[in-house]
Scaffold this active site. Structure first.
Site, PDB file in Angstrom:
ATOM      1  N   GLU A   1      -4.707  -2.725   9.215  1.00  0.00           N
ATOM      2  CA  GLU A   1      -3.972  -3.281  10.355  1.00  0.00           C
ATOM      3  C   GLU A   1      -4.695  -3.022  11.669  1.00  0.00           C
ATOM      4  OE1 GLU A   1       0.059  -1.728  10.060  1.00  0.00           O
ATOM      5  OE2 GLU A   1       0.019  -1.954   7.888  1.00  0.00           O
TER       6      GLU A   1
ATOM      7  N   LYS B   1       9.566   4.897   7.817  1.00  0.00           N
ATOM      8  CA  LYS B   1       9.937   3.760   6.967  1.00  0.00           C
ATOM      9  C   LYS B   1      11.155   4.165   6.156  1.00  0.00           C
ATOM     10  CE  LYS B   1       5.249   1.913   6.132  1.00  0.00           C
ATOM     11  NZ  LYS B   1       4.057   2.115   5.270  1.00  0.00           N
TER      12      LYS B   1
ATOM     13  N   ASP C   1      -4.158   0.824  11.725  1.00  0.00           N
ATOM     14  CA  ASP C   1      -3.690   1.507  10.526  1.00  0.00           C
ATOM     15  C   ASP C   1      -4.784   1.346   9.486  1.00  0.00           C
ATOM     16  OD1 ASP C   1      -2.593   2.622   8.315  1.00  0.00           O
ATOM     17  OD2 ASP C   1      -0.895   1.243   8.146  1.00  0.00           O
TER      18      ASP C   1
ATOM     19  N   GLU D   1       1.508  -9.678   6.886  1.00  0.00           N
ATOM     20  CA  GLU D   1       2.299  -9.261   8.044  1.00  0.00           C
ATOM     21  C   GLU D   1       2.127 -10.203   9.231  1.00  0.00           C
ATOM     22  OE1 GLU D   1       1.687  -5.052   8.721  1.00  0.00           O
ATOM     23  OE2 GLU D   1       2.773  -4.550   6.887  1.00  0.00           O
TER      24      GLU D   1
ATOM     25  N   LYS E   1       6.305  -0.937  14.867  1.00  0.00           N
ATOM     26  CA  LYS E   1       5.394  -1.945  14.341  1.00  0.00           C
ATOM     27  C   LYS E   1       6.163  -2.808  13.363  1.00  0.00           C
ATOM     28  CE  LYS E   1       3.081   0.364  10.437  1.00  0.00           C
ATOM     29  NZ  LYS E   1       1.836   0.400   9.671  1.00  0.00           N
TER      30      LYS E   1
ATOM     31  N   ASP F   1       1.422   8.214   7.653  1.00  0.00           N
ATOM     32  CA  ASP F   1       2.299   7.293   6.916  1.00  0.00           C
ATOM     33  C   ASP F   1       2.353   7.737   5.451  1.00  0.00           C
ATOM     34  OD1 ASP F   1       3.513   5.184   5.596  1.00  0.00           O
ATOM     35  OD2 ASP F   1       1.936   3.734   5.990  1.00  0.00           O
TER      36      ASP F   1
ATOM     37  N   HIS G   1      -3.243  -6.177   2.322  1.00  0.00           N
ATOM     38  CA  HIS G   1      -2.367  -7.207   2.868  1.00  0.00           C
ATOM     39  C   HIS G   1      -3.040  -8.559   3.030  1.00  0.00           C
ATOM     40  CE1 HIS G   1       0.301  -3.848   4.792  1.00  0.00           C
ATOM     41  NE2 HIS G   1       0.390  -3.906   3.488  1.00  0.00           N
TER      42      HIS G   1
ATOM     43  N   HIS H   1       8.268  -1.500   9.772  1.00  0.00           N
ATOM     44  CA  HIS H   1       8.647  -2.434   8.696  1.00  0.00           C
ATOM     45  C   HIS H   1       7.830  -2.093   7.444  1.00  0.00           C
ATOM     46  CE1 HIS H   1       5.019  -5.261   9.569  1.00  0.00           C
ATOM     47  NE2 HIS H   1       4.714  -3.999   9.726  1.00  0.00           N
TER      48      HIS H   1
ATOM     49  N   GLU I   1      -3.483   5.286  12.426  1.00  0.00           N
ATOM     50  CA  GLU I   1      -2.594   5.690  11.327  1.00  0.00           C
ATOM     51  C   GLU I   1      -3.391   5.870  10.035  1.00  0.00           C
ATOM     52  OE1 GLU I   1       0.760   3.046  11.055  1.00  0.00           O
ATOM     53  OE2 GLU I   1       0.882   3.289   8.883  1.00  0.00           O
TER      54      GLU I   1
ATOM     55  N   SER J   1       0.875  -1.187   0.000  1.00  0.00           N
ATOM     56  CA  SER J   1       0.000   0.000   0.000  1.00  0.00           C
ATOM     57  C   SER J   1       0.904   1.227   0.000  1.00  0.00           C
ATOM     58  CB  SER J   1      -0.920  -0.017   1.220  1.00  0.00           C
ATOM     59  OG  SER J   1      -0.189   0.122   2.409  1.00  0.00           O
TER      60      SER J   1
END
Ligand code: PGA
Ligand code: ZN
Length: 424
Positions: A162, A333, A240, A203, A384, A308, A153, A361, A281, A40
């Site tokens: 998430e 990141k 997230d 994840e 995270k 993010d 994901h 990550h 997030e 993403s």
């Protein structure tokens, strides 16, 4: 001094090619680093160079990036002192010569940047967190375990990407890790008992086909209680949303309904009232600045609002956000910006401005554990790295156990203080 730089194409956790770099110093030290990759991905991230040659790996090969390292980036830094990270990174940026690292690729640049840092640390005979963070690096982070995976994901119907367990009430990092793992296993049993699939997403979290996003939070609360913990006090929750992924033409598509930003903001206010949430997030899309401001005014004093895709670890976008009073936390990141130096610049800008910073990550990861050292080096207090499952996720959590042991009595667990605004 940097004597030679090598590179190769390896695989990430989704079975896609990625870049690995090796740096050799004149004292014989060799260190390597591998580059992660998102799914993403934010539109404003530094450029990830892929070959586009459909006859190899569906076009996802990274041989051009590897070649650029061997032919251009490596030779440009040979003879430079490895401990001069800022100079090394400036050279790498100059060799590329474009605004978003498009020519040689941010994946090529980042691999070299990280490998140089690791080699310099080794050469100084210091652990990476100590080399990068100096004598004051001592804060062990709250691990945010992404235990339910949705969005890009997982192949389920959950819109939000998430769902986190945040063991804020633990005494130490290793205790937080254990609480998270115990709750993760209870969550699996609960999902199974309710008739949901317990296969894993990218994840390492479960990817059940839940009827709504709220249901995901209900399951987390149930699992925390069944595992013997108190929701909020012991283990708080986080999200997230990755809202850019379901934003189109000014409309958010969530739970099979269309939302405008004002309605979605009200929905988040309701969630924060009903659940012990400490962090959200990307609650809105990456370019929805005015609505981000309204969201921050409505919720910013109660909960951590993390940017993010909004900030993409870019000091300029973050500075813009700070000026506008948008969000109150930076997701970090390394491959969004492409060098270690720029990453540090973004984190220190956040910290100087009263924003928190969460190390992160990517959904495509490798066995490289650099981010575990980075979170301690910056005393950021939050990381995270996925669920406590799948080796590329667990590798980061395990590295933090080693750092905790190395720090001994000097280690301080961030705990609830990592989330200064939370009323959960
Ligand atoms: P990505 O997801 O690595 O697929 O971009 C992680 C995130 O959105 O935080
Ligand atoms: Zn995100």
């Amino acid at each position: 001094l940097i004597e030679a730089v090598g590179a190769r194409e390896i695989l990430d956790s989704r079975g896609n090619p990625t870049v690995e770099v090796e740096v050799l110093l004149d004292d014989g030290i060799v260190q390597r680093a591998a580059v992660p990759s998102g799914a993403s991905t934010g539109a404003f991230e530094a450029y990830e160079l892929r070959d586009g040659d459909k006859s190899r790996y569906g076009g996802k090969g990274v041989l051009k990036a590897v070649e650029a390292i061997i032919d251009e980036l490596g030779p440009a830094i040979e003879g430079v002192e490895a401990s001069e990270q800022r100079i090394v990174d400036e050279i790498l940026i100059e060799v590329d010569g474009t605004e978003n690292k498009k020519r040689v690729g941010a994946n090529a640049i980042l691999g070299v940047s990280l490998a140089v840092a690791k080699a310099a640390a080794d050469s100084a005979d210091l652990p990476l967190f100590r080399y990068l963070g100096g004598p004051n690096a001592h804060v062990l982070p709250v691990p945010l375990f992404n235990v339910i995976n949705g969005g890009e994901h997982a192949d389920n119907g959950i819109d939000m990407q998430e769902f986190f367990l945040a063991p804020v009430g633990a005494e130490t990092y290793s205790e937080a890790l254990r609480w998270g793992v115990e709750t993760y296993h209870v969550l699996r049993a609960e999902l199974k008992a309710a008739g949901y699939a317990t296969g894993l997403g990218d994840e390492g979290g479960f990817a059940p086909d839940l009827p709504s996003n709220r249901e995901g939070l209900d399951f987390l609360v149930k699992a925390i209680e069944k595992a013997g913990f108190t929701p909020g006090t012991d283990i708080a929750l986080g999200l997230d949303v990755a809202a850019t992924e379901f934003f189109k033409d000014g409309v958010y598509r969530l739970d099979n309904k269309d939302w405008d930003a004002a309605a979605l903001t009200e929905y988040y206010v309701g969630l924060v009232n009903d659940f012990p949430i400490v962090t959200i997030e990307d609650a809105l899309a990456e370019d929805d600045w005015d609505n981000w401001k309204h969201l921050t005014d409505a919720l910013g004093s109660k909960v951590q609002l993390v940017g993010d895709d909004l900030f993409v670890t870019n000091p300029q976008r973050l500075a813009d956000g700070i000026k506008r009073g948008v969000a109150n936390s930076l997701l970090v990141k390394v491959n969004q910006i492409g060098t270690l130096t720029e990453t540090f610049d973004a984190v220190s800008l956040a910290q100087r401005s009263g924003y928190t910073a969460m190390l992160s990550h990517r959904s495509g990861e490798t066995e490289d554990t650099t981010i575990a050292d980075l979170v301690v080096a910056t005393n950021s207090g939050q990381i995270k790295a996925g669920a406590p499952a799948r080796s590329e996720r667990v590798a980061k959590y395990n590295q933090l156990l080693r750092i905790e042991e190395e720090l001994g009595d000097a280690a301080v667990f961030a705990g609830r203080s990592a989330f200064p605004r939370s009323q959960a």
